[in-house]
Design an enzyme around this catalytic site. Structure first.
Site, mmCIF file in Angstrom:
data_model
loop_
_atom_site.group_PDB
_atom_site.id
_atom_site.type_symbol
_atom_site.label_atom_id
_atom_site.label_comp_id
_atom_site.label_asym_id
_atom_site.label_seq_id
_atom_site.Cartn_x
_atom_site.Cartn_y
_atom_site.Cartn_z
ATOM 1 N N SER A 103 -1.503 -4.321 -1.447
ATOM 2 C CA SER A 103 -2.704 -4.171 -2.897
ATOM 3 C C SER A 103 -1.506 -4.254 -4.336
ATOM 4 O O SER A 103 -2.072 -4.769 -5.161
ATOM 5 C CB SER A 103 -3.599 -2.862 -2.779
ATOM 6 O OG SER A 103 -2.986 -1.111 -2.551
ATOM 7 N N HIS A 135 -4.680 2.746 -8.240
ATOM 8 C CA HIS A 135 -3.915 1.804 -8.051
ATOM 9 C C HIS A 135 -4.094 1.379 -10.305
ATOM 10 O O HIS A 135 -4.983 2.316 -10.743
ATOM 11 C CB HIS A 135 -5.128 0.582 -7.899
ATOM 12 C CG HIS A 135 -4.637 -0.258 -6.618
ATOM 13 N ND1 HIS A 135 -5.710 0.802 -5.363
ATOM 14 C CD2 HIS A 135 -4.149 -0.507 -5.598
ATOM 15 C CE1 HIS A 135 -6.009 0.370 -4.318
ATOM 16 N NE2 HIS A 135 -4.803 -0.585 -4.034
ATOM 17 N N ASP A 171 -8.047 2.717 -10.809
ATOM 18 C CA ASP A 171 -8.931 3.288 -9.506
ATOM 19 C C ASP A 171 -7.959 4.433 -9.097
ATOM 20 O O ASP A 171 -6.890 4.490 -9.794
ATOM 21 C CB ASP A 171 -9.501 2.670 -8.436
ATOM 22 C CG ASP A 171 -8.046 1.861 -7.506
ATOM 23 O OD1 ASP A 171 -7.232 2.364 -7.458
ATOM 24 O OD2 ASP A 171 -8.604 0.883 -7.037
#
Length: 352
Positions: free
Chosen positions: A37, A330, A327
């Protein structure tokens, strides 16, 4: 005498122009990305998984306020790296039908949020394993040859910068969460298992023509807001055991880099380590203009990511630039820019 000087100048110019390798030729031709990610630009939007971020407030600071599937409020590190090399300001996702080979010729990401070196890691959230990312790359090579012709495509492949960014999920999503690997390996053995996979992947990439490769290190994993939240008995400080693990694993990745540079002909493999710059930003946020380090911008900032981080949350911050994390897992666009800028300057500049 002025006539002689003019002739000398002409000779110098003609020598420069006839030089077999001009400055423009030496530049990186494309940014080609494998990973999780941290560098997924939206591949997961097109596979059946819950590991997605193609909805607001993700992407609210991206061009046009668009939620692309990047796990941030805006751009991710490889977007900034691409821009630093004079290429496009964003690197598109390979599975996104809005793009084709003409877009991918100067940059593409095969990355998938939730994946790792270990196939068992990608199974947790049913995402694209690393071996499958390599299969997509082979498919991409065939399309590139059809698009550019053999000679140009082979030059693109050779002069591209290949960026690898993964490993965090192998530990946090898999080893310390799922029962399988921790019953098979102790933590040292599991690290060595992953290093073996990383080395094998780089060897295969090299065999397919890659020469300039950046192997990414782990961040200070214990300082992710999600891990701080779990550190109830440690006053929600960074989990030092996870940070120490990241340091250990990074040393092994660095040793692998040294080994493969000796073993593989013509390879230029570098180790890009985000650990120190990110930890410094967390420990001394005011140096970078941050106010908040322990919680994230989205929702309560304690545990939310993916679908739990949605537009209906009343707690989401108004200015993500004050936060290191977007978040619970991340970084914000600003943090991504700082980390990628550091890596370009300290490591990748040798390819500029």
């Amino acid at each position: 005498m002025p006539h002689m000087a003019f002739l000398c100048l002409l000779l110098i110019v003609s020598l420069l122009l006839s030089s077999p390798r001009t400055i423009t030729e030496a530049k990186v031709s494309a940014i080609i990305v494998f990973g999780d990610s941290s560098v997924d630009a939206g591949n997961n939007n097109f596979i059946p998984t819950i590991a997605r971020s193609n909805f607001l407030p993700y992407g609210r600071d991206f061009v046009g306020g668009k939620a692309t599937g990047r796990f941030s409020n805006g751009r991710i590190p490889t977007d900034f790296i691409s821009e630093a090399f004079g290429l496009k300001p964003t690197v598109p996702a390979y599975l996104d039908p809005a793009y084709n080979i003409s877009d991918f010729a100067s940059g593409v990401t095969f990355a998938s949020a939730g994946t790792g070196y270990d196939n068992a890691t990608s199974d947790v959230l049913s995402v694209i394993p690393l071996w499958k990312q390599l299969e997509y790359y082979k498919e991409y090579q065939a399309k590139l040859i059809a698009y550019q012709g053999s000679a140009t495509a082979n030059e693109t492949i050779k002069e591209a910068l290949y960026v690898m960014s993964l490993g965090t999920n192998d530990f946090l999503e898999n080893y310390y969460t799922m029962p399988g690997r921790s019953s098979q390996y102790n933590i040292q053995q599991y690290q060595d298992f992953l290093i073996g996979i990383a080395g094998g992947f780089i060897e295969k990439l090299h065999g397919l023509g890659a020469r300039k490769i950046s192997l990414g290190g782990l961040p200070p994993m214990g300082c992710l807001p999600l891990e701080r939240t779990r550190n109830v008995f440690g006053s929600n400080d960074c989990m030092e055991s996870y940070n120490n693990l990241a340091v250990d694993f990074n040393k092994k990745l660095e040793a692998l880099t040294v080994k493969l540079n000796k073993d593989l002909p013509d390879i230029e493999l570098v180790f890009s380590n985000p650990y120190d710059v990110l930890l410094q930003a967390i420990k001394k946020p005011s140096l970078y203009g941050f106010d908040v380090t322990s919680t994230a911008c989205c929702a309560t900032g304690i545990f939310e990511m993916g679908y739990a981080c949605n537009r209906n949350s009343l707690f989401t911050c108004t200015d993500a630039n004050k936060y290191i994390f977007w978040d619970s897992f991340h970084p914000t666009q600003k943090t991504n820019q700082i980390v990628s800028g550091y890596v370009v300057k300290s490591v990748l500049s040798q390819f500029l």
